[in-house]
Scaffold this motif. Sequence first.
Motif, mmCIF file in Angstrom:
data_model
loop_
_atom_site.group_PDB
_atom_site.id
_atom_site.type_symbol
_atom_site.label_atom_id
_atom_site.label_comp_id
_atom_site.label_asym_id
_atom_site.label_seq_id
_atom_site.Cartn_x
_atom_site.Cartn_y
_atom_site.Cartn_z
ATOM 1 N N GLU A 297 0.976 -1.246 -0.046
ATOM 2 C CA GLU A 297 -0.512 0.002 -0.362
ATOM 3 C C GLU A 297 0.611 1.303 -0.073
ATOM 4 N N LYS A 298 0.840 2.638 -0.981
ATOM 5 C CA LYS A 298 1.376 3.782 -0.832
ATOM 6 C C LYS A 298 1.100 3.988 0.349
ATOM 7 N N PRO A 299 2.002 4.944 0.825
ATOM 8 C CA PRO A 299 1.659 6.046 1.516
ATOM 9 C C PRO A 299 0.516 6.797 1.467
ATOM 10 N N GLU A 300 -0.172 7.368 2.510
ATOM 11 C CA GLU A 300 -1.373 8.627 2.070
ATOM 12 C C GLU A 300 -0.407 9.722 2.120
ATOM 13 N N MET A 301 -0.487 11.105 1.267
ATOM 14 C CA MET A 301 -0.119 12.041 1.083
ATOM 15 C C MET A 301 -0.921 12.860 1.946
ATOM 16 N N SER A 302 0.009 14.052 2.164
ATOM 17 C CA SER A 302 -1.199 15.598 2.167
ATOM 18 C C SER A 302 -1.420 15.994 1.445
ATOM 19 N N GLU A 303 -2.314 16.650 1.198
ATOM 20 C CA GLU A 303 -3.176 17.359 -0.229
ATOM 21 C C GLU A 303 -2.465 19.156 0.335
ATOM 22 N N GLU A 304 -1.837 19.300 1.601
ATOM 23 C CA GLU A 304 -1.487 20.260 1.870
ATOM 24 C C GLU A 304 -0.254 20.926 1.837
ATOM 25 N N PRO A 305 0.327 22.353 1.287
ATOM 26 C CA PRO A 305 1.365 22.282 1.629
ATOM 27 C C PRO A 305 2.543 22.664 2.220
ATOM 28 N N GLU A 306 3.375 22.099 2.560
ATOM 29 C CA GLU A 306 4.176 23.420 4.003
ATOM 30 C C GLU A 306 4.207 23.709 3.909
ATOM 31 N N VAL A 307 4.601 24.571 4.611
ATOM 32 C CA VAL A 307 4.291 26.367 5.551
ATOM 33 C C VAL A 307 6.000 26.549 5.788
ATOM 34 N N PRO A 308 6.675 26.906 4.267
ATOM 35 C CA PRO A 308 7.837 27.417 4.817
ATOM 36 C C PRO A 308 8.241 28.300 5.623
ATOM 37 N N LEU A 309 7.434 29.192 5.548
ATOM 38 C CA LEU A 309 7.502 30.855 5.820
ATOM 39 C C LEU A 309 6.223 31.371 5.967
ATOM 40 N N LYS A 310 5.860 32.261 7.375
ATOM 41 C CA LYS A 310 4.533 33.208 6.740
ATOM 42 C C LYS A 310 4.939 34.236 6.790
ATOM 43 N N GLN A 311 5.646 34.833 5.542
ATOM 44 C CA GLN A 311 6.288 35.942 5.081
ATOM 45 C C GLN A 311 6.551 36.212 3.798
ATOM 46 N N PRO A 312 5.984 37.272 3.240
ATOM 47 C CA PRO A 312 5.995 37.104 1.868
ATOM 48 C C PRO A 312 7.963 37.083 1.655
ATOM 49 N N VAL A 313 8.437 36.172 0.242
ATOM 50 C CA VAL A 313 9.417 36.329 -0.193
ATOM 51 C C VAL A 313 9.980 37.672 -1.162
ATOM 52 N N ALA A 314 10.387 38.479 -0.465
ATOM 53 C CA ALA A 314 11.127 39.806 -1.756
ATOM 54 C C ALA A 314 12.070 39.056 -3.044
ATOM 55 N N VAL A 315 11.282 39.128 -3.909
ATOM 56 C CA VAL A 315 12.383 38.574 -5.627
ATOM 57 C C VAL A 315 12.827 39.655 -6.285
ATOM 58 N N GLN A 316 13.775 39.596 -6.845
ATOM 59 C CA GLN A 316 14.318 40.124 -7.879
ATOM 60 C C GLN A 316 13.902 39.236 -9.769
ATOM 61 N N LEU A 317 12.765 39.941 -10.249
ATOM 62 C CA LEU A 317 12.235 39.241 -11.127
ATOM 63 C C LEU A 317 12.683 39.942 -12.850
ATOM 64 N N LYS A 318 12.840 39.235 -14.061
ATOM 65 C CA LYS A 318 13.408 40.209 -14.990
ATOM 66 C C LYS A 318 12.256 39.961 -16.211
ATOM 67 N N GLN A 319 11.986 40.897 -16.741
ATOM 68 C CA GLN A 319 10.433 40.858 -17.332
ATOM 69 C C GLN A 319 10.968 39.764 -18.555
ATOM 70 N N GLY A 320 9.648 39.166 -18.713
ATOM 71 C CA GLY A 320 9.782 37.964 -19.933
ATOM 72 C C GLY A 320 10.336 36.814 -19.883
ATOM 73 N N GLU A 321 11.305 36.744 -18.565
ATOM 74 C CA GLU A 321 11.736 35.312 -17.562
ATOM 75 C C GLU A 321 10.950 34.269 -17.641
ATOM 76 N N ASP A 322 11.024 32.829 -17.387
ATOM 77 C CA ASP A 322 9.851 31.687 -16.856
ATOM 78 C C ASP A 322 11.064 31.280 -15.811
ATOM 79 N N TYR A 323 10.467 31.545 -14.299
ATOM 80 C CA TYR A 323 9.919 30.786 -13.169
ATOM 81 C C TYR A 323 8.886 30.281 -12.861
ATOM 82 N N TYR A 324 9.905 29.068 -11.997
ATOM 83 C CA TYR A 324 9.234 28.077 -11.243
ATOM 84 C C TYR A 324 8.807 28.208 -9.932
#
Length: 85
Positions: free
Chosen positions: A2-29
């Motif tokens: 039997e496969k282990p049951e997986m939580s459908e809730e994401p972990e909460v790594p931070l309780k705040q936003p993360v400021a990042v520098q993005l470049k127009q037209g670039e893809d991010y994941y």
Amino acid sequence: MEKPEMSEEPEVPLKQPVAVQLKQGEDYYYCTCGKSGTQPFCDGSHEGTSFTPLKFTATLDGTSYLCGCKHTKNPPYCDGTHEEL
């Protein structure tokens, strides 16, 4: 075996936003599982879960505030949901 049951809730790594520098037209994941060691971006730690990274293309150059708690209603951007967790 039997496969282990997986939580459908994401972990909460931070309780705040993360400021990042993005470049127009670039893809991010954006990490959606909360397990990545390179928050807020995906490093493949979701492997073996039901989560997949969110691909997005930056629309502007400069600083953006991405969700660190993984519960935003406007992914990948912070909407203040972390204040309710």
